[in-house]
Design an enzyme around this catalytic site. Structure first.
Site, PDB file in Angstrom:
ATOM      1  N   TYR A 111     -12.039  -3.756  -2.733  1.00 21.60           N
ATOM      2  CA  TYR A 111     -12.505  -3.807  -1.343  1.00 21.60           C
ATOM      3  C   TYR A 111     -14.023  -3.916  -1.225  1.00 21.60           C
ATOM      4  O   TYR A 111     -14.598  -3.523  -0.217  1.00 21.60           O
ATOM      5  CB  TYR A 111     -12.007  -2.576  -0.586  1.00 21.60           C
TER       6      TYR A 111
ATOM      7  N   ASN B 172      -2.651   0.033   7.417  1.00 22.13           N
ATOM      8  CA  ASN B 172      -2.009  -1.250   7.143  1.00 22.13           C
ATOM      9  C   ASN B 172      -1.199  -1.166   5.852  1.00 22.13           C
ATOM     10  O   ASN B 172      -1.653  -0.593   4.874  1.00 22.13           O
ATOM     11  CB  ASN B 172      -3.106  -2.305   7.027  1.00 22.13           C
TER      12      ASN B 172
ATOM     13  N   GLU C  87      -8.717 -11.239  -7.263  1.00 26.41           N
ATOM     14  CA  GLU C  87      -7.815 -10.095  -7.166  1.00 26.41           C
ATOM     15  C   GLU C  87      -6.749 -10.110  -8.257  1.00 26.41           C
ATOM     16  O   GLU C  87      -6.421  -9.057  -8.820  1.00 26.41           O
ATOM     17  CB  GLU C  87      -7.197 -10.050  -5.765  1.00 26.41           C
TER      18      GLU C  87
ATOM     19  N   HIS D  36      -1.615  -5.825   1.652  1.00 25.32           N
ATOM     20  CA  HIS D  36      -2.808  -6.649   1.479  1.00 25.32           C
ATOM     21  C   HIS D  36      -2.348  -7.994   0.925  1.00 25.32           C
ATOM     22  O   HIS D  36      -1.458  -8.047   0.079  1.00 25.32           O
ATOM     23  CB  HIS D  36      -3.783  -6.017   0.488  1.00 25.32           C
TER      24      HIS D  36
ATOM     25  N   LYS E 149       0.826  -1.208   0.000  1.00 29.71           N
ATOM     26  CA  LYS E 149       0.000   0.000   0.000  1.00 29.71           C
ATOM     27  C   LYS E 149       0.859   1.257   0.000  1.00 29.71           C
ATOM     28  O   LYS E 149       2.086   1.192   0.149  1.00 29.71           O
ATOM     29  CB  LYS E 149      -0.952  -0.054   1.180  1.00 29.71           C
TER      30      LYS E 149
END
Length: 147
Positions: free
Chosen positions: A49, A112, A126, A115, A9
């Site tokens: 998400y 965070n 994904e 992922h 991220k």
């Protein structure tokens, strides 16, 4: 061989620790078959998400993910989904042990830094969101016999 999706991220790039996090996957013996730096648009973030829509943290998660570029990757190996989840550590960073990526680098769950797909179905969904089949390269690794 199993494949999984992982994404570093914006905080990873902002803190200049991309190489350090990537090396954790490589040192474990996982093969990187897809890798790209990208700026996600809102529609991709929302598709990624979608299972979190309506949760109290959803908008902050979307905003954070849009705040900078991400590194998307596909990793391959025997039992790679479970292996990557162990390397990454629990989502709640207060439970992430030292030695895991989240345990060593993440301070707040809301920010965070990584992922990782949590199941074969999530990994497939994904991977298909982020990569075209021709972007994945299943290359010959001369060291595979040692893993």
């Amino acid at each position: 061989m199993e494949r999984t999706f992982a994404m570093l991220k914006p905080g990873v790039l902002q803190r200049r620790i991309v190489g350090e996090v990537l090396s954790r996957f490589e040192r474990k013996g996982l093969k990187i078959v897809g890798l790209k730096l990208m700026q996600m648009d809102r529609s991709l973030v929302e598709a990624h998400y979608k299972e979190h829509v309506g949760k109290e943290f959803y908008e902050k998660l979307v905003s954070y993910t849009l705040s900078g570029p991400v590194v998307a990757m596909v990793l391959q190996g025997d039992g790679v989904i479970a292996t990557v989840r162990r390397l990454v550590g629990p989502t709640d960073v207060t439970n992430a042990q030292p030695g895991t990526i989240r345990g060593d680098f993440a301070y707040q769950t809301r920010l965070n830094i990584v992922h990782a797909s949590d199941s074969p179905a999530s990994a497939e969904r994904e991977i298909n969101l982020f990569f075209k089949e021709q972007e994945l390269i299943d290359w010959e690794d001369g060291n595979e016999r040692w893993f």
